[in-house]
Design a protein around this motif. Sequence first.
Motif, PDB file in Angstrom:
ATOM      1  N   LYS A  64      52.858 -21.219  12.054  1.00  0.00           N
ATOM      2  CA  LYS A  64      52.942 -22.251  13.088  1.00  0.00           C
ATOM      3  C   LYS A  64      53.394 -21.625  14.403  1.00  0.00           C
ATOM      4  N   ASP A  65      52.798 -22.042  15.485  1.00  0.00           N
ATOM      5  CA  ASP A  65      53.085 -21.556  16.847  1.00  0.00           C
ATOM      6  C   ASP A  65      52.500 -20.180  17.124  1.00  0.00           C
ATOM      7  N   ARG A  66      51.858 -19.562  16.127  1.00  0.00           N
ATOM      8  CA  ARG A  66      51.195 -18.271  16.361  1.00  0.00           C
ATOM      9  C   ARG A  66      49.694 -18.351  16.125  1.00  0.00           C
ATOM     10  N   PHE A  67      49.288 -19.175  15.165  1.00  0.00           N
ATOM     11  CA  PHE A  67      47.882 -19.298  14.801  1.00  0.00           C
ATOM     12  C   PHE A  67      47.353 -20.653  15.265  1.00  0.00           C
ATOM     13  N   THR A  68      46.074 -20.675  15.606  1.00  0.00           N
ATOM     14  CA  THR A  68      45.420 -21.922  15.998  1.00  0.00           C
ATOM     15  C   THR A  68      44.086 -22.028  15.282  1.00  0.00           C
ATOM     16  N   ILE A  69      43.902 -23.105  14.553  1.00  0.00           N
ATOM     17  CA  ILE A  69      42.626 -23.364  13.887  1.00  0.00           C
ATOM     18  C   ILE A  69      41.825 -24.334  14.751  1.00  0.00           C
ATOM     19  N   SER A  70      40.523 -24.122  14.783  1.00  0.00           N
ATOM     20  CA  SER A  70      39.641 -25.024  15.518  1.00  0.00           C
ATOM     21  C   SER A  70      38.286 -25.037  14.836  1.00  0.00           C
ATOM     22  N   ARG A  71      37.490 -26.026  15.205  1.00  0.00           N
ATOM     23  CA  ARG A  71      36.161 -26.122  14.601  1.00  0.00           C
ATOM     24  C   ARG A  71      35.162 -26.534  15.666  1.00  0.00           C
ATOM     25  N   ASP A  72      33.952 -26.064  15.477  1.00  0.00           N
ATOM     26  CA  ASP A  72      32.843 -26.445  16.351  1.00  0.00           C
ATOM     27  C   ASP A  72      31.767 -27.036  15.457  1.00  0.00           C
ATOM     28  N   ASN A  73      31.689 -28.352  15.452  1.00  0.00           N
ATOM     29  CA  ASN A  73      30.724 -29.014  14.571  1.00  0.00           C
ATOM     30  C   ASN A  73      29.275 -28.788  15.013  1.00  0.00           C
ATOM     31  N   THR A  74      29.069 -28.348  16.244  1.00  0.00           N
ATOM     32  CA  THR A  74      27.702 -28.062  16.698  1.00  0.00           C
ATOM     33  C   THR A  74      27.229 -26.700  16.208  1.00  0.00           C
ATOM     34  N   LYS A  75      28.186 -25.840  15.865  1.00  0.00           N
ATOM     35  CA  LYS A  75      27.843 -24.501  15.375  1.00  0.00           C
ATOM     36  C   LYS A  75      28.166 -24.316  13.897  1.00  0.00           C
ATOM     37  N   ASN A  76      28.665 -25.379  13.257  1.00  0.00           N
ATOM     38  CA  ASN A  76      29.041 -25.311  11.833  1.00  0.00           C
ATOM     39  C   ASN A  76      29.994 -24.143  11.569  1.00  0.00           C
ATOM     40  N   THR A  77      30.937 -23.979  12.461  1.00  0.00           N
ATOM     41  CA  THR A  77      31.826 -22.822  12.410  1.00  0.00           C
ATOM     42  C   THR A  77      33.275 -23.254  12.605  1.00  0.00           C
ATOM     43  N   VAL A  78      34.155 -22.605  11.857  1.00  0.00           N
ATOM     44  CA  VAL A  78      35.586 -22.814  12.023  1.00  0.00           C
ATOM     45  C   VAL A  78      36.205 -21.490  12.451  1.00  0.00           C
ATOM     46  N   TYR A  79      37.249 -21.585  13.270  1.00  0.00           N
ATOM     47  CA  TYR A  79      37.875 -20.409  13.834  1.00  0.00           C
ATOM     48  C   TYR A  79      39.357 -20.389  13.498  1.00  0.00           C
ATOM     49  N   LEU A  80      39.907 -19.175  13.534  1.00  0.00           N
ATOM     50  CA  LEU A  80      41.352 -19.026  13.418  1.00  0.00           C
ATOM     51  C   LEU A  80      41.782 -17.995  14.457  1.00  0.00           C
ATOM     52  N   GLN A  81      42.429 -18.469  15.493  1.00  0.00           N
ATOM     53  CA  GLN A  81      42.983 -17.589  16.511  1.00  0.00           C
ATOM     54  C   GLN A  81      44.375 -17.180  16.069  1.00  0.00           C
ATOM     55  N   MET A  82      44.584 -15.894  15.947  1.00  0.00           N
ATOM     56  CA  MET A  82      45.861 -15.376  15.449  1.00  0.00           C
ATOM     57  C   MET A  82      46.518 -14.537  16.539  1.00  0.00           C
ATOM     58  N   ASN A  83      47.663 -14.977  16.991  1.00  0.00           N
ATOM     59  CA  ASN A  83      48.404 -14.268  18.029  1.00  0.00           C
ATOM     60  C   ASN A  83      49.734 -13.770  17.489  1.00  0.00           C
ATOM     61  N   ASN A  84      50.307 -12.824  18.205  1.00  0.00           N
ATOM     62  CA  ASN A  84      51.621 -12.279  17.830  1.00  0.00           C
ATOM     63  C   ASN A  84      51.642 -11.908  16.345  1.00  0.00           C
ATOM     64  N   LEU A  85      50.658 -11.133  15.948  1.00  0.00           N
ATOM     65  CA  LEU A  85      50.525 -10.784  14.533  1.00  0.00           C
ATOM     66  C   LEU A  85      51.674  -9.909  14.062  1.00  0.00           C
ATOM     67  N   LYS A  86      52.063 -10.135  12.828  1.00  0.00           N
ATOM     68  CA  LYS A  86      53.157  -9.407  12.202  1.00  0.00           C
ATOM     69  C   LYS A  86      52.620  -8.661  10.985  1.00  0.00           C
ATOM     70  N   SER A  87      53.375  -7.685  10.519  1.00  0.00           N
ATOM     71  CA  SER A  87      52.926  -6.904   9.363  1.00  0.00           C
ATOM     72  C   SER A  87      52.727  -7.791   8.143  1.00  0.00           C
ATOM     73  N   GLU A  88      53.536  -8.839   8.035  1.00  0.00           N
ATOM     74  CA  GLU A  88      53.404  -9.730   6.879  1.00  0.00           C
ATOM     75  C   GLU A  88      52.156 -10.605   6.936  1.00  0.00           C
ATOM     76  N   ASP A  89      51.421 -10.555   8.029  1.00  0.00           N
ATOM     77  CA  ASP A  89      50.143 -11.261   8.116  1.00  0.00           C
ATOM     78  C   ASP A  89      49.003 -10.454   7.491  1.00  0.00           C
ATOM     79  N   THR A  90      49.281  -9.225   7.115  1.00  0.00           N
ATOM     80  CA  THR A  90      48.256  -8.387   6.490  1.00  0.00           C
ATOM     81  C   THR A  90      47.790  -9.016   5.184  1.00  0.00           C
TER      82      THR A  90
END
Length: 115
Positions: A64-90
Amino acid sequence: QVQLVESGGGLVQTGGSLRLSCATSGIIFSMNVMGWYRQAPGKQREFVARIFNRGSIDYAESVKDRFTISRDNTKNTVYLQMNNLKSEDTAVYYCSASAYGNVYWGQGTQVTVSS
């Protein structure tokens, strides 16, 4: 044939960013709850984020507060923007689509965060 294809993983340094994409076919994308999960070596797959067909969103506390999920129903695609990545995100990150009791998974994309 249902296909979920993730992309955008890679190697990034601590504090960096990545954007994952999951392109889908064979499903009515707009009717599905789209989610991201991850599995680190030696651990069980865990929930990361999901976005409902009407747009409401849930996140795991750890992202929470680092990742953002979004979707584009026109492209049938979902995204995950990941910021401030940490080693435990591996982990390997998986996309999921669920609707009417059916759950589909992608093949996963590796995200490695180095310090």
